[in-house]
Every structure is written in structure tokens, then in C-alpha cells.
Design a protein around this motif. Sequence first.
Motif, PDB file in Angstrom:
ATOM      1  N   PHE A  14       0.835  -1.206   0.000  1.00 49.38           N
ATOM      2  CA  PHE A  14       0.000   0.000   0.000  1.00 49.38           C
ATOM      3  C   PHE A  14       0.871   1.257   0.000  1.00 49.38           C
ATOM      4  N   LEU A  15       1.883   1.305   0.862  1.00 48.16           N
ATOM      5  CA  LEU A  15       2.748   2.489   0.941  1.00 48.16           C
ATOM      6  C   LEU A  15       3.576   2.673  -0.328  1.00 48.16           C
ATOM      7  N   ASN A  16       4.096   1.590  -0.891  1.00 48.78           N
ATOM      8  CA  ASN A  16       4.870   1.690  -2.131  1.00 48.78           C
ATOM      9  C   ASN A  16       4.016   2.223  -3.279  1.00 48.78           C
ATOM     10  N   THR A  17       2.801   1.694  -3.412  1.00 49.33           N
ATOM     11  CA  THR A  17       1.900   2.133  -4.478  1.00 49.33           C
ATOM     12  C   THR A  17       1.474   3.577  -4.248  1.00 49.33           C
ATOM     13  N   SER A  18       1.226   3.924  -3.004  1.00 48.45           N
ATOM     14  CA  SER A  18       0.841   5.303  -2.662  1.00 48.45           C
ATOM     15  C   SER A  18       1.959   6.279  -3.007  1.00 48.45           C
ATOM     16  N   MET A  19       3.204   5.875  -2.740  1.00 47.43           N
ATOM     17  CA  MET A  19       4.341   6.757  -3.020  1.00 47.43           C
ATOM     18  C   MET A  19       4.379   7.153  -4.489  1.00 47.43           C
ATOM     19  N   ASN A  20       4.202   6.183  -5.373  1.00 42.41           N
ATOM     20  CA  ASN A  20       4.209   6.485  -6.806  1.00 42.41           C
ATOM     21  C   ASN A  20       3.113   7.474  -7.168  1.00 42.41           C
ATOM     22  N   ASN A  21       1.912   7.231  -6.653  1.00 48.56           N
ATOM     23  CA  ASN A  21       0.779   8.095  -6.983  1.00 48.56           C
ATOM     24  C   ASN A  21       0.933   9.497  -6.402  1.00 48.56           C
ATOM     25  N   ILE A  22       1.424   9.578  -5.181  1.00 53.53           N
ATOM     26  CA  ILE A  22       1.594  10.894  -4.533  1.00 53.53           C
ATOM     27  C   ILE A  22       2.673  11.703  -5.235  1.00 53.53           C
ATOM     28  N   LEU A  23       3.819  11.079  -5.516  1.00 53.22           N
ATOM     29  CA  LEU A  23       4.910  11.812  -6.153  1.00 53.22           C
ATOM     30  C   LEU A  23       4.547  12.274  -7.561  1.00 53.22           C
ATOM     31  N   LEU A  24       3.893  11.411  -8.334  1.00 53.51           N
ATOM     32  CA  LEU A  24       3.479  11.823  -9.679  1.00 53.51           C
ATOM     33  C   LEU A  24       2.420  12.920  -9.596  1.00 53.51           C
ATOM     34  N   SER A  25       1.499  12.801  -8.645  1.00 60.41           N
ATOM     35  CA  SER A  25       0.459  13.832  -8.479  1.00 60.41           C
ATOM     36  C   SER A  25       1.078  15.171  -8.101  1.00 60.41           C
ATOM     37  N   MET A  26       2.054  15.153  -7.201  1.00 56.96           N
ATOM     38  CA  MET A  26       2.693  16.408  -6.784  1.00 56.96           C
ATOM     39  C   MET A  26       3.458  17.048  -7.945  1.00 56.96           C
ATOM     40  N   LEU A  27       4.152  16.228  -8.718  1.00 63.21           N
ATOM     41  CA  LEU A  27       4.882  16.748  -9.875  1.00 63.21           C
ATOM     42  C   LEU A  27       3.914  17.351 -10.895  1.00 63.21           C
ATOM     43  N   MET A  28       2.851  16.617 -11.206  1.00 64.05           N
ATOM     44  CA  MET A  28       1.867  17.114 -12.178  1.00 64.05           C
ATOM     45  C   MET A  28       1.137  18.357 -11.653  1.00 64.05           C
ATOM     46  N   PHE A  29       0.891  18.412 -10.346  1.00 63.30           N
ATOM     47  CA  PHE A  29       0.227  19.580  -9.759  1.00 63.30           C
ATOM     48  C   PHE A  29       1.126  20.803  -9.846  1.00 63.30           C
TER      49      PHE A  29
END
Length: 195
Positions: free
Chosen positions: A57-72
Motif C-alpha cells: 500500500f505504501l509503495n503504491t501510494s508513493m508512486n501516486n503521490i509523487l506523480l500527483s505532486m509533480l503534475m500539480f
Amino acid sequence: MLKFLLNPFENSTDRKLLIFGCSVFVIMVLLSWHWNILADGIVQLHNNTGLPLWKVFLNTSMNNILLSMLMFLIAKLIYTKSRLIDVLSVVLVANFAQMMVMLLLFNPYMQGVMKPLETAILGGDLTLKTVPQINLVIISIVGILAIALLYYFFHLLVLGMKIAMNSKKGYHVILIIILTMLLDTFLHILNPYLS
């Protein structure tokens, strides 16, 4: 349904996109946990030893959070009214393509098909004479489909981000793709994932 899959951001409410994206996220976590998959980058998937569900869960969340922050960050620089929730929805929905890759490549049948190839390579048979021809045909077809799904991931990410940041400029497409690939490479090299 096909129209939704080609462009889920058109004629869909924020709530529908978020629910769909969160469902994709949950399925990805469960598949990664059940089939021992590590997403060690934005678009990279590899076999892994079994991890507890919370680490997956944490590994998958990390990918989504980091990509979301970059795109934001990109979206805010281009269009100051961009919302984080819109960008997060785009990233989660784009992961539908990654989920399909998981289903395609890591299912027990495909793992069985790929086992003779792995055995041949580890045994020094680089000509693959010991691998049944049907296995090579199946692997080739699945490989082509996986490449098409990589394109589909970027198709969804770009479509959604262009809406989220109110963009009509072509170079924004290139910027989104390049920065996503750089983040993928950075994460793969740095390897911040729990193991």
C-alpha cells in the motif's frame, strides 16, 4: 464503455473519476500484494518477494503521490486555478493502464508461459531452442499489448492533465511525458520502496 475508456475525462463528474481512480488504486494494491509485484517507478513493474499488504500500500501510494505532486506543480505553473483533486484523479485514472499490464503480465498463466524462457536464459540457452515456439508467440503478443498499454497510460495522463491545467499547447504534452519519465527513472535509481 469504449468511449469512457478512450477519454474518461469527457462528460464525467469529478466524483465519478475519483471513485473510478480509487477503485483502480485498490485493485493495483491487491494485485501487487497477491502476485508479488513491485512498482519500482511510475511505469515499471517487476516480480518481488512477498511483502505485507501495508508495505505494498505504501509503495503504491508513493508512486501516486509523487506523480500527483509533480503534475500539480506543472499545472499550477501553467494555470494557477488548477486543483490538486483534479490532478490526483487524473493520476489515479491513468493507472488503469498499469493495472491492465499487471493483469496481462503477472497472472499465473503468463508466469507459467514465461518460466521456460527464464530457465533457458539462466541456463545459457541464448538462442532459446529449449523454449516452446508457442510460448515465444504468446510472449511476443503480450509484449506488444504491454507496449500499447504504456502508450495508453500516457494517453490518459496527457488527456487528463490538459483538462486539469486548461492547456491547448502541444509542448505541454512533451513536458508531461518527459517529466514523468524522469521521475520514473529517478525513483527506479533511488529505490525508496519498502522491501
